[in-house]
Write a protein that holds these residues in place. Sequence first.
Motif: not given
Length: 289
Positions: A93-96, A103-107, A124-135, A193-196
């Motif tokens: 995520i940091d590198a992205a 755009f990131i799609a995460y499994t 959930r930890t990764t989902e939260e990190a992606i959400s806060t990344s702003g991407i 984008e923004g979809k779950t």
Amino acid sequence: MTSPTMLVAGASGALGRLVANDLSSQTSKENFALMVRKPEDLTAYETQGFTVRTGDYEDAASLATAFSGIERLLLISTNALGKTRARQHGNVIDAAVAAGIGFIAYTSILKADSSPMKLAVMHRTTEEAISTSGIPHAFLRNGWYSENLLAALPQTLGMGQHFGSAGTGRFSTAPRRDYAKAAAKVLIGEGHEGKTYEFAGDTAFDLTEFAAMVSDASGTPVTYTDMPPDAYRNALVGAGLPTEMAAVLVDSDVGASHGWLEDHSGTLSRLIGHRTEPMLETIRANLLG
């Protein structure tokens, strides 16, 4: 030659290989690249005409190089557990962010935002990190893979028993290739984008029914033996499974007993354009090799 604008991170795993094949059927191989860690995987893909980049979730410098020029990223979750998984995904995520990926799609896993399962907490930890990344992103919350239940099929047939701790809990499984097709569609498609997405198979079954399907497909009588979680965990460790992995598998069975791996939304089949493969068909295909 056109530079790729899409990247599949974790392309050498079972899901990643299927995604690579699906992408090549939906768009030109010039439009995407595959990120792998091992030289032998790089060579194998290159011989098939894929664009391949070397990258390691543990190596920030390699990720920076792999992500150069990339606009859309599929982050396939690592097999690592606990803090190691969180660190590896955090590196990606940091590198992205640094690379300006748009755009990131995460499994992820089914019901990751509410499930108490150990795997869900990790995702959930990764989902939260992606959400806060702003991407801008999409979460692909994959249900249980049918192959997960088939991993011990030779032993199941040899003993005439399938063991677990799921009670009468039901699993809405689909084979990896159905999830892979969905991931490819999201990576190359628009409006995600923004979809779950809560992805799962169209039909659910409990492990007694699973054992009956194995019996039907193989001609060998198989029954389901439900075990207390501690006893099942000890049996898995005794069979050679690492303690942490055994704990996660038992916890997932217990989660299934409370409905966390069951879903009837039909989201996966609608996105891929056909019904997911029933478990009985997957068993028969597995037995045929």
